[in-house]
Design an enzyme around this catalytic site. Structure first.
Site, mmCIF file in Angstrom:
data_model
loop_
_atom_site.group_PDB
_atom_site.id
_atom_site.type_symbol
_atom_site.label_atom_id
_atom_site.label_comp_id
_atom_site.label_asym_id
_atom_site.label_seq_id
_atom_site.Cartn_x
_atom_site.Cartn_y
_atom_site.Cartn_z
ATOM 1 C CD GLU A 104 3.557 -4.342 0.114
ATOM 2 O OE1 GLU A 104 2.324 -4.438 0.205
ATOM 3 O OE2 GLU A 104 4.193 -3.350 0.505
ATOM 4 C CG ASP A 105 -1.714 -5.032 -0.850
ATOM 5 O OD1 ASP A 105 -0.546 -4.596 -0.824
ATOM 6 O OD2 ASP A 105 -2.680 -4.387 -0.395
ATOM 7 C CG ASP A 108 0.748 2.979 -6.207
ATOM 8 O OD1 ASP A 108 1.410 3.717 -6.929
ATOM 9 O OD2 ASP A 108 -0.446 3.197 -5.975
ATOM 10 C CG PHE A 157 -7.558 3.856 -6.001
ATOM 11 C CD1 PHE A 157 -6.465 3.826 -5.144
ATOM 12 C CD2 PHE A 157 -8.808 3.543 -5.493
ATOM 13 C CE1 PHE A 157 -6.618 3.491 -3.803
ATOM 14 C CE2 PHE A 157 -8.973 3.209 -4.151
ATOM 15 C CZ PHE A 157 -7.871 3.186 -3.313
HETATM 16 P P1 IMP Z 1 3.266 2.341 -2.269
HETATM 17 O O1 IMP Z 1 4.070 2.702 -1.049
HETATM 18 O O2 IMP Z 1 2.864 3.561 -3.050
HETATM 19 O O3 IMP Z 1 3.931 1.299 -3.140
HETATM 20 O O4 IMP Z 1 1.890 1.736 -1.773
HETATM 21 C C1 IMP Z 1 1.851 0.558 -1.061
HETATM 22 C C2 IMP Z 1 0.553 0.313 -0.369
HETATM 23 O O5 IMP Z 1 -0.473 1.254 -0.736
HETATM 24 C C3 IMP Z 1 0.014 -1.036 -0.771
HETATM 25 O O6 IMP Z 1 0.523 -2.052 0.051
HETATM 26 C C4 IMP Z 1 -1.490 -0.858 -0.638
HETATM 27 O O7 IMP Z 1 -1.887 -1.147 0.683
HETATM 28 C C5 IMP Z 1 -1.707 0.604 -0.944
HETATM 29 N N1 IMP Z 1 -2.117 0.783 -2.366
HETATM 30 C C6 IMP Z 1 -1.339 1.035 -3.434
HETATM 31 N N2 IMP Z 1 -2.064 1.120 -4.575
HETATM 32 C C7 IMP Z 1 -3.348 0.910 -4.210
HETATM 33 C C8 IMP Z 1 -4.588 0.835 -4.945
HETATM 34 O O8 IMP Z 1 -4.681 0.994 -6.182
HETATM 35 N N3 IMP Z 1 -5.701 0.562 -4.194
HETATM 36 C C9 IMP Z 1 -5.672 0.385 -2.835
HETATM 37 N N4 IMP Z 1 -4.534 0.431 -2.129
HETATM 38 C C10 IMP Z 1 -3.386 0.679 -2.802
#
Ligand code: IMP
Length: 180
Positions: A104-105, A108, A157
């Protein structure tokens, strides 16, 4: 470039390309240590679009037998997680009996990961691990252990190095954080 503007938002530099590469050095060293004796190829599963740069840089450092596949999911619109997971490109590999490492990048809220983890677990891998370049501990709502973390970051963000704001900014070699 200290600041970038994307659409209506201003971002300031927070992690340089050098910072990112040294985090990947440390992370790849841990993986190389943990899997040095592996006989069967490990399957890396990279989550598009965001993880494409991290995946490319990490894979060049991996020294044990491995394969790489890509899956595409989305849970973001604008600058906050929608919580809706859409699988766009599915998994074609058979992962039964295999060790799989999700790449994963950023993790969050962890909602994306949770869904993916549940889906992949049903396919009976021997071991399912997670490696992420970035982790937001204050936003994380998941219960799954994130096994390999490049860097824990504040709950703001960010864009760059694969991460986007409405599709833009993925090409930036550095990472930028939103200016409130
Ligand atoms: P989660 O499901 O909330 O953990 O989000 C996962 C996905 O949301 C990541 O794989 C990213 O592609 C995107 N994401 C989460 N945080 C950020 C951020 O700060 N900037 C841009 N994309 C984000």
């Amino acid at each position: 470039m200290k600041n970038v503007r994307i659409k209506d938002l201003e971002f300031k530099l927070c992690y340089t390309s050098d910072d990112i590469q040294s985090d990947i050095d440390v992370l790849s060293s841990k993986l190389n240590h943990d899997f040095k004796d592996t006989k069967t190829p490990i399957l890396f599963l990279s989550i598009l679009n965001g993880a494409f740069m991290f995946t490319a840089d990490l894979m060049k450092r991996i020294q044990f037998p491995c394969e790489i596949s890509f899956i595409r999911l989305a849970s973001y619109e604008g600058t906050s997680s929608t919580g809706t997971i859409r699988e766009i490109i599915g998994l074609t590999d058979n992962i039964e009996g295999r060790t799989v490492i999700i790449l994963e990048d950023i993790v969050d809220t962890g909602l994306t990961l949770q869904k993916l983890y549940e889906g992949l677990t049903k396919k009976n891998p021997t071991q399912l691990l997670i490696a992420t370049l970035l982790f937001k501990p204050d936003a994380y709502k998941g219960s799954i252990k994130v096994d390999y973390i490049g860097k824990s970051i504040p709950n703001d963000f960010i864009v760059g190095y694969g991460l986007d704001y409405d599709g833009l900014g993925r090409n930036l070699p550095n990472i930028y954080t939103i200016v409130e």
